[in-house]
Design a protein around this motif. Structure first.
Motif, mmCIF file in Angstrom:
data_model
loop_
_atom_site.group_PDB
_atom_site.id
_atom_site.type_symbol
_atom_site.label_atom_id
_atom_site.label_comp_id
_atom_site.label_asym_id
_atom_site.label_seq_id
_atom_site.Cartn_x
_atom_site.Cartn_y
_atom_site.Cartn_z
ATOM 1 N N GLN A 192 0.826 -1.202 0.000
ATOM 2 C CA GLN A 192 0.000 0.000 0.000
ATOM 3 C C GLN A 192 0.860 1.251 0.000
ATOM 4 N N TYR A 193 1.930 1.239 0.798
ATOM 5 C CA TYR A 193 2.822 2.404 0.833
ATOM 6 C C TYR A 193 3.494 2.603 -0.526
ATOM 7 N N LEU A 194 3.924 1.509 -1.149
ATOM 8 C CA LEU A 194 4.548 1.623 -2.468
ATOM 9 C C LEU A 194 3.569 2.195 -3.489
ATOM 10 N N LEU A 195 2.312 1.764 -3.429
ATOM 11 C CA LEU A 195 1.305 2.300 -4.344
ATOM 12 C C LEU A 195 1.059 3.784 -4.080
ATOM 13 N N ASP A 196 0.985 4.134 -2.811
ATOM 14 C CA ASP A 196 0.700 5.528 -2.449
ATOM 15 C C ASP A 196 1.806 6.478 -2.897
ATOM 16 N N THR A 197 3.010 5.970 -3.001
ATOM 17 C CA THR A 197 4.152 6.838 -3.307
ATOM 18 C C THR A 197 4.665 6.657 -4.729
ATOM 19 N N THR A 198 3.879 5.998 -5.567
ATOM 20 C CA THR A 198 4.310 5.726 -6.939
ATOM 21 C C THR A 198 4.602 7.007 -7.712
ATOM 22 N N GLU A 199 3.820 8.056 -7.480
ATOM 23 C CA GLU A 199 3.980 9.287 -8.241
ATOM 24 C C GLU A 199 5.121 10.164 -7.725
ATOM 25 N N ALA A 200 5.682 9.819 -6.601
ATOM 26 C CA ALA A 200 6.794 10.610 -6.056
ATOM 27 C C ALA A 200 8.034 10.433 -6.926
ATOM 28 N N GLU A 201 8.883 11.431 -6.905
ATOM 29 C CA GLU A 201 10.124 11.375 -7.673
ATOM 30 C C GLU A 201 11.298 11.626 -6.726
ATOM 31 N N PRO A 202 11.672 10.588 -5.942
ATOM 32 C CA PRO A 202 12.756 10.772 -4.979
ATOM 33 C C PRO A 202 14.090 11.030 -5.672
ATOM 34 N N GLU A 203 14.925 11.784 -5.028
ATOM 35 C CA GLU A 203 16.246 12.084 -5.545
ATOM 36 C C GLU A 203 17.325 11.226 -4.885
ATOM 37 N N ALA A 204 16.947 10.494 -3.851
ATOM 38 C CA ALA A 204 17.875 9.608 -3.167
ATOM 39 C C ALA A 204 17.081 8.500 -2.489
ATOM 40 N N PHE A 205 17.749 7.383 -2.208
ATOM 41 C CA PHE A 205 17.106 6.213 -1.607
ATOM 42 C C PHE A 205 17.940 5.736 -0.422
ATOM 43 N N ILE A 206 17.272 5.536 0.702
ATOM 44 C CA ILE A 206 17.915 4.888 1.843
ATOM 45 C C ILE A 206 17.116 3.623 2.115
ATOM 46 N N GLY A 207 16.910 2.872 1.096
ATOM 47 C CA GLY A 207 16.063 1.711 1.269
ATOM 48 C C GLY A 207 16.210 0.685 0.169
ATOM 49 N N PHE A 208 17.267 0.771 -0.624
ATOM 50 C CA PHE A 208 17.439 -0.218 -1.681
ATOM 51 C C PHE A 208 17.594 -1.598 -1.051
ATOM 52 N N SER A 209 16.787 -2.538 -1.498
ATOM 53 C CA SER A 209 16.772 -3.862 -0.892
ATOM 54 C C SER A 209 17.389 -4.929 -1.777
ATOM 55 N N LEU A 210 18.013 -4.533 -2.874
ATOM 56 C CA LEU A 210 18.654 -5.502 -3.743
ATOM 57 C C LEU A 210 19.988 -4.976 -4.234
ATOM 58 N N ALA A 211 20.831 -5.902 -4.644
ATOM 59 C CA ALA A 211 22.152 -5.550 -5.139
ATOM 60 C C ALA A 211 22.025 -4.774 -6.448
ATOM 61 N N PRO A 212 23.081 -4.039 -6.844
ATOM 62 C CA PRO A 212 23.034 -3.334 -8.130
ATOM 63 C C PRO A 212 22.691 -4.299 -9.263
ATOM 64 N N SER A 213 21.780 -3.873 -10.136
ATOM 65 C CA SER A 213 21.308 -4.761 -11.196
ATOM 66 C C SER A 213 22.262 -4.794 -12.380
ATOM 67 N N PRO A 214 22.589 -5.994 -12.865
ATOM 68 C CA PRO A 214 23.394 -6.085 -14.082
ATOM 69 C C PRO A 214 22.588 -5.645 -15.300
ATOM 70 N N LYS A 215 23.269 -5.529 -16.425
ATOM 71 C CA LYS A 215 22.627 -5.171 -17.676
ATOM 72 C C LYS A 215 22.446 -6.422 -18.545
ATOM 73 N N LEU A 216 21.506 -6.332 -19.467
ATOM 74 C CA LEU A 216 21.285 -7.457 -20.375
ATOM 75 C C LEU A 216 22.563 -7.801 -21.127
ATOM 76 N N GLY A 217 23.320 -6.775 -21.476
ATOM 77 C CA GLY A 217 24.552 -7.014 -22.223
ATOM 78 C C GLY A 217 25.548 -7.886 -21.494
ATOM 79 N N ASP A 218 25.444 -7.952 -20.156
ATOM 80 C CA ASP A 218 26.359 -8.788 -19.386
ATOM 81 C C ASP A 218 26.152 -10.268 -19.652
ATOM 82 N N PHE A 219 25.015 -10.617 -20.267
ATOM 83 C CA PHE A 219 24.696 -12.023 -20.488
ATOM 84 C C PHE A 219 24.710 -12.420 -21.968
ATOM 85 N N LEU A 220 24.904 -11.452 -22.857
ATOM 86 C CA LEU A 220 24.793 -11.740 -24.285
ATOM 87 C C LEU A 220 25.827 -12.738 -24.764
ATOM 88 N N ASP A 221 27.005 -12.726 -24.153
ATOM 89 C CA ASP A 221 28.051 -13.643 -24.602
ATOM 90 C C ASP A 221 27.691 -15.099 -24.333
#
Length: 379
Positions: A10-39
């Motif tokens: 519910q909180y995520l839905l309520d704040t969908t329109e917000a445009e934060p400039e910083a995050f103190i809540g990332f819950s996952l590791a940095p995401s790789p790119k598709l290109g990292d798997f093309l080989d």
């Protein structure tokens, strides 16, 4: 019964329109790119699922068994590939629990089980983790909550959201508690592999015949977008029941996601990816730990594993008020309130994400709001 929304979503839905400039809540590791798997991807690979196993790609199921250290206890037929750990939890829960059954859950913990219990008319017995003991799960309280009507015990290890890590001895006692009444024991392991203190705990699927391990590539590997997870259980009837339910719901067989997940779990890729994720998160964790120590209105038990932790807030605002003020102008910083996990006097802090999280900026702005709260409290 109609499925009700839980507070986190519910909180995520309520704040969908917000445009934060910083995050103190990332819950996952940095995401790789598709290109990292093309080989490693075959451009001639068919995207059709015909003639493939309904349990998921065999090569991926082998990787899942290996990363969990279950080669000596489980086979590839004990693995069902799912659309993330959330679907794995859903499939197991909905095929095991009926109206009138009892389900034992932890608090704080992943709220999915309580939502599903309400939907099927099951009774929930909540065991409160002990904050003063570093968010330990009181096993005597678990034992007291379990009875002949208990159908399922639903837990997370490492705990989501505190980062507390149960030991092998604790898991073995949980097995004894569940086995006494023939209950199923599901342990969600989405943060396994990112331990800061001690070794990875053994997977419950290898310790108990009615043990269910769920996990995914979303958190530790940052591959949330491929929506690929798994359910591991040595009970073949449960695996088939889950397949049947999936065929009548999502019917998900995500061949592209499964291929990428299989590549990501190959030993020559998995080790370096976890090492990189740990390096980024460790640096963020040290900084966040320092920040909490400097703030008179924050305290926490530093996570033993995973990418998130709960901090107690003592500034005259509850977690919801604080999170919403921090997300609004002039701060525009995102974090989750502890009410998402039934802990209204807490906020969730995360150490995941890369430079795009702008953690330092977020901490600077949060310090300003904490200072204002302190001034108002003194007035």
């Amino acid at each position: 019964m109609k499925v009700k929304i839980h507070t986190l979503f519910q909180y995520l839905l309520d704040t969908t329109e917000a445009e934060p400039e910083a995050f103190i809540g990332f819950s996952l590791a940095p995401s790789p790119k598709l290109g990292d798997f093309l080989d490693a991807l075959d451009p001639e690979m068919s995207l059709d699922w015909n003639q493939k196993s309904f349990r998921g790609l065999p090569a991926l199921r082998e990787r899942v068994i290996a990363q969990a250290g279950l080669q000596d206890r489980c086979s590839v037929d004990d693995v069902l590939i799912t659309a993330g750990a959330a679907e794995a939890n859903y499939l197991a829960f909905m095929q095991l629990v009926q109206s009138g059954d009892e389900v034992v859950v932890e608090r704080p913990g992943w709220p999915q089980a309580e939502v599903l219990a309400q939907a099927v008319g099951a009774n929930v017995r909540v065991v409160e983790r002990e904050e003063d003991a570093g968010w330990a799960l009181p096993l005597d309280a678990v034992e007291a909550a379990v009875n002949e009507r208990t159908r399922l015990i639903f837990l997370t290890n490492p705990n989501n959201p505190t980062g507390h890590l149960m030991t092998e001895a604790e898991l073995e006692r949980l097995v004894a508690i569940a086995d006494r009444v023939g209950a199923w024991l599901l342990v969600d392991e989405v943060y396994a592999g990112l331990e800061w203190q001690g070794a990875r705990a053994p997977s419950i699927a290898g310790l108990y015949d009615r043990g269910i391990t769920t996990g995914s590539v979303s958190k530790a590997l940052g591959l949330q977008g491929v929506r690929t997870g798994w359910l591991i259980c040595r009970d073949q009837d449960l695996i088939w029941d889950a397949i049947i339910l999936r065929e009548n719901s999502s019917e998900i067989m995500n061949i592209m996601g499964e291929m990428i997940a299989e590549i990501a779990l190959r030993p020559q890729r998995l080790g370096p990816a976890l090492q990189q994720a740990r390096a980024v998160a460790q640096k963020n964790l040290e900084r966040l730990d320092q920040f909490v120590d400097e703030q008179p209105h924050l305290s926490w038990h530093r996570p033993e594993a995973g990418l998130i932790g709960l901090a107690r807030l003592d500034c005259g605002l509850d977690g919801d008020q604080f999170a919403r003020q921090l997300l609004a102008d002039p701060y525009r910083v995102f974090l989750l309130p502890g009410s998402s996990y039934g802990m209204p006097n807490h906020i969730r802090l995360g150490v995941g994400g890369g430079p795009e999280a702008r953690l330092e900026l977020g901490l600077e702005r949060m310090a300003i709001l904490l200072g204002l709260c302190s001034s108002k409290a003194q007035d």
